[in-house]
Structures are given as C-alpha cells and as structure tokens.
Design an enzyme around this catalytic site. Structure first.
Site, mmCIF file in Angstrom:
data_model
loop_
_atom_site.group_PDB
_atom_site.id
_atom_site.type_symbol
_atom_site.label_atom_id
_atom_site.label_comp_id
_atom_site.label_asym_id
_atom_site.label_seq_id
_atom_site.Cartn_x
_atom_site.Cartn_y
_atom_site.Cartn_z
ATOM 1 N N ASP A 15 -2.506 -33.656 50.122
ATOM 2 C CA ASP A 15 -1.846 -33.723 51.433
ATOM 3 C C ASP A 15 -1.059 -32.441 51.717
ATOM 4 O O ASP A 15 -0.567 -31.787 50.799
ATOM 5 C CB ASP A 15 -0.921 -34.949 51.470
ATOM 6 C CG ASP A 15 -0.474 -35.279 52.886
ATOM 7 O OD1 ASP A 15 -1.183 -34.890 53.842
ATOM 8 O OD2 ASP A 15 0.584 -35.911 53.043
ATOM 9 N N ASN A 63 -7.949 -41.316 58.667
ATOM 10 C CA ASN A 63 -8.034 -39.946 59.200
ATOM 11 C C ASN A 63 -9.057 -39.836 60.323
ATOM 12 O O ASN A 63 -9.002 -38.912 61.136
ATOM 13 C CB ASN A 63 -8.407 -38.940 58.099
ATOM 14 C CG ASN A 63 -7.310 -38.683 57.089
ATOM 15 O OD1 ASN A 63 -7.579 -38.392 55.929
ATOM 16 N ND2 ASN A 63 -6.054 -38.777 57.521
HETATM 17 C C1 IPE Z 1 -3.676 -39.004 52.973
HETATM 18 O O1 IPE Z 1 -3.020 -38.081 53.767
HETATM 19 C C2 IPE Z 1 -5.165 -38.810 53.084
HETATM 20 C C3 IPE Z 1 -5.688 -37.615 52.461
HETATM 21 C C4 IPE Z 1 -5.007 -36.724 51.773
HETATM 22 C C5 IPE Z 1 -7.115 -37.419 52.590
HETATM 23 P P1 IPE Z 1 -2.546 -38.441 55.256
HETATM 24 O O2 IPE Z 1 -1.894 -37.224 55.785
HETATM 25 O O3 IPE Z 1 -3.670 -38.998 56.027
HETATM 26 O O4 IPE Z 1 -1.493 -39.603 54.982
HETATM 27 P P2 IPE Z 1 -0.304 -40.130 55.883
HETATM 28 O O5 IPE Z 1 -0.830 -40.290 57.281
HETATM 29 O O6 IPE Z 1 0.785 -39.113 55.822
HETATM 30 O O7 IPE Z 1 0.117 -41.402 55.244
HETATM 31 C C1 IPE Z 2 -4.453 -33.489 54.078
HETATM 32 O O1 IPE Z 2 -3.687 -32.664 54.879
HETATM 33 C C2 IPE Z 2 -5.918 -33.418 54.398
HETATM 34 C C3 IPE Z 2 -6.420 -34.559 55.180
HETATM 35 C C4 IPE Z 2 -5.758 -35.649 55.409
HETATM 36 C C5 IPE Z 2 -7.755 -34.454 55.706
HETATM 37 P P1 IPE Z 2 -3.123 -33.123 56.292
HETATM 38 O O2 IPE Z 2 -4.129 -32.780 57.331
HETATM 39 O O3 IPE Z 2 -2.712 -34.538 56.265
HETATM 40 O O4 IPE Z 2 -1.873 -32.188 56.409
HETATM 41 P P2 IPE Z 2 -0.423 -32.580 56.920
HETATM 42 O O5 IPE Z 2 0.016 -33.765 56.116
HETATM 43 O O6 IPE Z 2 -0.552 -32.896 58.366
HETATM 44 O O7 IPE Z 2 0.400 -31.385 56.639
HETATM 45 MG MG MG Z 3 -1.002 -35.501 55.790
#
Ligand code: IPE
Ligand code: IPE
Ligand code: MG
Length: 231
Positions: A15, A63
């Site tokens: 993340d 996502n």
């Molecule tokens: C979790 O991250 C999913 C992945 C790393 C693929 P998210 O960014 O989607 O999680 P939330 O929304 O902060 O819980």
């Molecule tokens: C994790 O990074 C990757 C995916 C969930 C695909 P994020 O896209 O959630 O990045 P932040 O949390 O918004 O910084």
């Molecule tokens: Mg994230």
C-alpha cells in the site's frame, strides 16, 4: 543478517503507491509503476534470503471501484508484467500463481497469465502468489458455496482446500506498508495466526533493508498459538 528464524511464508499488502507519487508531484499511475518495480525487487530479495512462499496483494476486489483512468493504468501494468516484461517474473525462478477473479481482465491478459503460470509450474523451490481482484470475504463465500454444492460438511482441513490458497501454508508474517493498520479484506481466514507488521514507508520506498528489519522483528516474536510457551 544475523542468525534469525525465517518466516516460511510472507505476505505483503503493498500500500501507499498513490501517496508516494503525490508527494513527488507525480500522477498516481507513476506510483503504481514504481510499486511494481519494487515488488520484483523486494520479492526476489525475500526468496534470496530463504523465504519459500511470497504472496502479494496487487489489486483488491474493492479496488475495482476506483476511477476508470486509474484502473486502466493498473490493468496496463498487469498486461506489461505478464506480457512484454514477463522475464522479470520468470527470472525469479519460482512458481507463479495468480489468486483472485481474473475474469475481469481482457482475455489476452488472462491468456498471458495462464502462460506465465504454465512456464513456471515446474519451479519447486519457491512459490509467488499474486493476488489480482482478490477479496477474502468473496473467497470465503465462494468456498462455502462450493461445499454446499458438493452437499457436504467441512472441517478446517477440507475447508482450507476450498480456498484459493489450497495446499499453501498460512502466512507466518504479513507486512503492510503505507501506514494504515488494517487488513483490507486480505487473507482473512489464512491470517488467523499470522504475525502482523506495519511499516510507515510507502510501498515504492520499502527497501531490502526494511524487509530484513521486518524479518528480524518477526524473528524475535514469541508465537504462542494460544498455548503458554512459544517455540
Ligand atoms: C489494499 O490497499 C489493497 C492493496 C494493497 C492491493 P487499499 O489502499 O485498497 O486499502 P484501503 O482502501 O486503504 O483499506
Ligand atoms: C496500493 O497503493 C496499490 C493498490 C491498491 C492497487 P494505493 O493505490 O492504495 O496507494 P495509496 O494508499 O492511495 O497511497
Ligand atoms: Mg491504499
């Protein structure tokens, strides 16, 4: 690294790509691009250290509700790494498995994924699970429905065999980068006794040394599994 107790299976919640990019005044897609690069770097290092199984959360079911523009970029990266850049995955010399519902991906990308899993099927030294459009609740509900359709009761062992991680030992250590302290629908059943490690580093900046620190931290923990004395 000094002598330590290695986890057999590490799972990563990768993340923080978007925030990492934003801090650099770059688009979120750039964060994802650097995030995938870091995935191959960190996972290769984990295998080099002797970890046998690595699972990464690349895309959650939830996502998929992100804006189309961002999803297009994520899907393009999936296409790239299972297509033109598949050498980056194959050179790890571990068996690659994709968990989650990939029917949302374009058909040619689904075929590429199949080819990569077939090409690496004979590597037995390590296992690399890539979770794409994966959700733990969905996985559990699917397993329950499978049991119902077979018309049979399950016990813990037979239920596990209905999950997408069938035959794979549960993660010993789950590492989440990005500063959030939650599981976000990742491996909810399998994580029952996993050790959790949360890093404030954003995924693209999580380094090999950070991984070693997480493993050292894990190594010093006393896993009691409900008993009174750890091993
Ligand atoms: C979790 O991250 C999913 C992945 C790393 C693929 P998210 O960014 O989607 O999680 P939330 O929304 O902060 O819980
Ligand atoms: C994790 O990074 C990757 C995916 C969930 C695909 P994020 O896209 O959630 O990045 P932040 O949390 O918004 O910084
Ligand atoms: Mg994230």
């Amino acid at each position: 690294m000094r002598r330590i107790k290695l986890p057999v299976h590490i799972a990563f919640i990768m993340d923080g790509n978007g925030r990492w990019a934003k801090r650099r005044f770059r688009p979120r897609g750039y964060g994802h691009k650097m995030g995938v690069q870091n995935m191959t770097k960190i996972c290769s290092h984990a295998f080099k250290l002797g970890v046998r199984i690595v699972t990464v959360y690349a895309l959650s079911t939830e996502n998929l509700s992100r804006p189309k523009e961002e999803l297009d970029e994520l899907f393009e990266l999936i296409r790239l790494y299972f297509g033109k850049k598949r050498d980056k995955l194959i050179e790890m010399q571990v068996k690659i498995n994709v968990l989650g519902d990939i029917s949302v991906l374009p058909e040619d990308v689904q075929n590429d994924i199949l080819e990569v899993t077939e090409e690496t099927a004979n590597y037995s030294e390590g296992l690399f699970n890539i979770c794409i459009n994966y959700g733990a609740r969905q996985e559990i509900v699917r397993a329950v429905n499978a049991a119902v359709s077979y018309g049979r009761f399950v016990d813990e062992a037979s239920f596990k065999d209905l999950l997408s991680t069938a035959g794979v030992p549960d993660p010993d250590l789950i590492i989440r980068t990005g500063g959030e302290v939650r599981l976000s629908n990742f491996l909810l059943y399998q994580a029952a006794y996993s050790e959790l490690y949360f890093s404030k580093k954003m995924w693209p900046e999580f380094s090999r040394r950070d991984l070693e620190r997480a493993i050292e931290n894990y190594s010093a923990r006393d896993r009691r599994f409900g008993n009174v004395k750890g091993g």
